[in-house]
Design a protein around this motif. Structure first.
Motif, PDB file in Angstrom:
ATOM      1  N   ALA A 120      -2.145  27.819 -26.196  1.00 52.68           N
ATOM      2  CA  ALA A 120      -2.595  28.784 -25.126  1.00 52.68           C
ATOM      3  C   ALA A 120      -1.293  29.051 -24.308  1.00 52.68           C
ATOM      4  N   VAL A 121      -0.159  27.944 -23.913  1.00 53.06           N
ATOM      5  CA  VAL A 121       0.908  28.274 -23.117  1.00 53.06           C
ATOM      6  C   VAL A 121       1.897  29.123 -24.120  1.00 53.06           C
ATOM      7  N   ILE A 122       1.928  29.017 -25.385  1.00 56.11           N
ATOM      8  CA  ILE A 122       2.754  29.765 -26.344  1.00 56.11           C
ATOM      9  C   ILE A 122       2.412  31.139 -26.174  1.00 56.11           C
ATOM     10  N   ALA A 123       1.074  31.342 -26.577  1.00 56.49           N
ATOM     11  CA  ALA A 123       0.542  32.610 -26.603  1.00 56.49           C
ATOM     12  C   ALA A 123       0.576  33.341 -25.435  1.00 56.49           C
ATOM     13  N   SER A 124       0.604  32.624 -23.966  1.00 54.87           N
ATOM     14  CA  SER A 124       0.587  33.291 -22.885  1.00 54.87           C
ATOM     15  C   SER A 124       2.013  33.716 -22.411  1.00 54.87           C
ATOM     16  N   LEU A 125       2.858  32.986 -23.117  1.00 53.06           N
ATOM     17  CA  LEU A 125       4.345  33.291 -23.068  1.00 53.06           C
ATOM     18  C   LEU A 125       4.835  34.634 -23.891  1.00 53.06           C
ATOM     19  N   LEU A 126       4.105  34.684 -25.227  1.00 50.96           N
ATOM     20  CA  LEU A 126       4.466  35.661 -25.940  1.00 50.96           C
ATOM     21  C   LEU A 126       3.958  37.012 -25.459  1.00 50.96           C
ATOM     22  N   TRP A 127       2.515  36.998 -25.176  1.00 46.16           N
ATOM     23  CA  TRP A 127       2.052  38.102 -24.432  1.00 46.16           C
ATOM     24  C   TRP A 127       2.773  38.658 -22.995  1.00 46.16           C
ATOM     25  N   GLY A 128       3.035  37.490 -22.432  1.00 44.86           N
ATOM     26  CA  GLY A 128       3.827  37.809 -20.993  1.00 44.86           C
ATOM     27  C   GLY A 128       4.909  38.643 -21.244  1.00 44.86           C
ATOM     28  N   PHE A 129       5.758  38.316 -22.280  1.00 48.17           N
ATOM     29  CA  PHE A 129       6.974  39.200 -22.530  1.00 48.17           C
ATOM     30  C   PHE A 129       6.502  40.484 -23.035  1.00 48.17           C
ATOM     31  N   LEU A 130       5.432  40.588 -23.793  1.00 47.98           N
ATOM     32  CA  LEU A 130       5.216  41.777 -24.385  1.00 47.98           C
ATOM     33  C   LEU A 130       4.669  42.739 -23.056  1.00 47.98           C
ATOM     34  N   ALA A 232      -4.554  27.730 -18.335  1.00 46.20           N
ATOM     35  CA  ALA A 232      -3.277  27.944 -19.028  1.00 46.20           C
ATOM     36  C   ALA A 232      -2.746  29.305 -18.937  1.00 46.20           C
ATOM     37  N   GLU A 233      -3.564  30.204 -19.181  1.00 44.17           N
ATOM     38  CA  GLU A 233      -3.028  31.771 -19.239  1.00 44.17           C
ATOM     39  C   GLU A 233      -2.330  32.116 -18.002  1.00 44.17           C
ATOM     40  N   PRO A 234      -3.343  32.148 -16.785  1.00 41.64           N
ATOM     41  CA  PRO A 234      -2.824  32.642 -15.598  1.00 41.64           C
ATOM     42  C   PRO A 234      -1.505  31.759 -15.196  1.00 41.64           C
ATOM     43  N   MET A 235      -1.785  30.351 -15.383  1.00 42.16           N
ATOM     44  CA  MET A 235      -0.655  29.515 -14.963  1.00 42.16           C
ATOM     45  C   MET A 235       0.741  29.790 -15.445  1.00 42.16           C
ATOM     46  N   THR A 236       0.682  30.013 -16.798  1.00 45.02           N
ATOM     47  CA  THR A 236       2.040  30.420 -17.370  1.00 45.02           C
ATOM     48  C   THR A 236       2.338  31.824 -17.119  1.00 45.02           C
ATOM     49  N   LEU A 237       1.417  32.782 -16.913  1.00 46.36           N
ATOM     50  CA  LEU A 237       1.809  34.303 -16.341  1.00 46.36           C
ATOM     51  C   LEU A 237       2.434  34.306 -14.913  1.00 46.36           C
ATOM     52  N   ARG A 238       2.190  33.297 -14.187  1.00 44.68           N
ATOM     53  CA  ARG A 238       2.241  33.514 -12.981  1.00 44.68           C
ATOM     54  C   ARG A 238       3.745  33.764 -12.498  1.00 44.68           C
ATOM     55  N   PRO A 239       4.860  32.939 -12.949  1.00 48.44           N
ATOM     56  CA  PRO A 239       6.161  33.108 -12.565  1.00 48.44           C
ATOM     57  C   PRO A 239       6.774  34.706 -13.082  1.00 48.44           C
ATOM     58  N   LEU A 240       5.809  35.471 -13.983  1.00 48.64           N
ATOM     59  CA  LEU A 240       6.357  36.621 -14.417  1.00 48.64           C
ATOM     60  C   LEU A 240       5.686  38.051 -13.384  1.00 48.64           C
ATOM     61  N   LEU A 251      -9.349  26.131 -11.140  1.00 46.89           N
ATOM     62  CA  LEU A 251      -8.481  24.988 -11.650  1.00 46.89           C
ATOM     63  C   LEU A 251      -7.171  25.298 -11.072  1.00 46.89           C
ATOM     64  N   MET A 252      -6.628  26.341 -10.795  1.00 43.39           N
ATOM     65  CA  MET A 252      -5.061  26.634 -10.377  1.00 43.39           C
ATOM     66  C   MET A 252      -5.386  25.933  -8.911  1.00 43.39           C
ATOM     67  N   LYS A 253      -6.479  26.111  -7.964  1.00 44.99           N
ATOM     68  CA  LYS A 253      -6.577  25.602  -7.012  1.00 44.99           C
ATOM     69  C   LYS A 253      -6.282  24.148  -6.770  1.00 44.99           C
ATOM     70  N   VAL A 254      -7.132  23.349  -8.124  1.00 49.50           N
ATOM     71  CA  VAL A 254      -6.952  21.991  -7.982  1.00 49.50           C
ATOM     72  C   VAL A 254      -5.597  21.411  -8.134  1.00 49.50           C
TER      73      VAL A 254
END
Length: 298
Positions: A120-130, A232-240, A251-254
């Motif tokens: 999920a992290v790799i997929a999120s990074l891939l889509w994040g740059f797209l 995983a998805e929103p956490m990975t996209l958050r810096p972008l 879970l991000m709040k946790v």
């Protein structure tokens, strides 16, 4: 004695692993959720901070947190997008493959399933740059065609951007489950329907889908659990993007409470609340529709 002890010997490794890596962490989380830190004086020196009994105080604090309810509502909206679309696409693809409309069945199944094998992290990074307008080839192609695409990471579209990653990654797994169930349907039943003049759509709607209802229920429950635990998805996209906050999902709040604020007690209480809610929703859904569906199968 030797004969009766053999099954337990085979079960022992699984039971030990279950107790060590699942039951024990769950019990420890419940224990932490009932504790808190008591600070004496300025909180300096030995004995200034002690762990004491908190009762249900951490649960009350978590439920009354102003950021908790919006995160739950956001995950609910996310689930309303992800679950129907993902299961609908998975069912459609499974039916098309089972009907023999494609001559490259093995290649098609592998291609559809492949995104699920990507973490999920790799997929999120891939889509994040797209999604990023400055580096996305999709945005460049659309702009070259005279189409101005929306900003996928804006506040209006970020929910759908995160949902798209989950749909892209989860459709293949659900398709394989449903396709396997379709392959178990006796061919004689389908051939008899064709002899009676039924079309492919009628066969799918009146025969195949009712028979694989238990598999549909199973995939729905799995998808529901994954939706409630999205992280995983929103956490990975958050810096972008600045549209995803640190409490965008429960879970991000946790994670924020435990590792940013160093409040593991409140984080443990919120984790227990999420686990209980997930179990209650899943079990309630199975009680509502599972008995009839699985009863029909028998």
């Amino acid at each position: 004695m030797r004969r009766t002890g053999v099954p337990y010997a085979f079960l022992a490794p699984a039971l030990v692993l279950f107790a060590a890596f699942l039951a024990a962490p769950i019990g420890y989380s419940i224990y932490l959720s009932l504790r808190r830190v008591k600070v004496s004086g300025l909180g300096l020196g030995r004995g200034a901070r002690t762990e004491v009994w908190a009762g249900l105080g951490n649960y009350t604090r978590s439920l009354s947190d102003a950021e908790f309810l919006p995160s739950v509502v956001r995950v609910g909206a996310y689930g309303l997008v992800v679950v129907p679309v993902m299961l609908g696409l998975a069912l459609l693809m499974a039916l098309l493959l089972d009907a023999g409309r494609t001559r490259v069945g093995t290649f098609a199944r592998t291609s559809i399933f492949l995104p699920y094998a990507i973490p999920a992290v790799i997929a999120s990074l891939l889509w994040g740059f797209l999604y990023l307008p400055r580096v996305s080839p999709i945005v460049d192609a659309l702009q070259g065609a005279g189409i101005q695409p929306p900003d996928a990471l804006s506040s209006s579209w970020v929910l759908y951007a995160v949902a798209n990653i989950a749909i892209w990654g989860g459709t293949g797994f659900n398709m394989i489950v449903l396709y396997t169930a379709l392959r178990a349907i006796p061919t004689e039943m389908v051939e008899a329907s064709r002899l009676d003049g039924a079309s492919d759509v009628q066969i799918a709607w009146r025969i195949k889908i009712p028979i694989i209802t238990p598999s549909l229920i199973m995939t729905f429950v799995f998808s529901l659990i994954a939706t409630l635990q999205v992280f995983a998805e929103p956490m990975t996209l958050r810096p972008l993007s600045n549209t995803i906050s640190t409490t965008w999902t429960p879970l991000m709040k946790v994670y924020r409470d435990a590792f940013t604020r160093n409040d593991i007690y409140s984080a443990a209480a919120t984790s227990v609340i999420i686990a209980v809610a997930t179990f209650a929703i899943s079990f309630g859904f199975l009680r509502l529709v599972g008995t009839r569906a699985f009863g029909q199968e028998n």
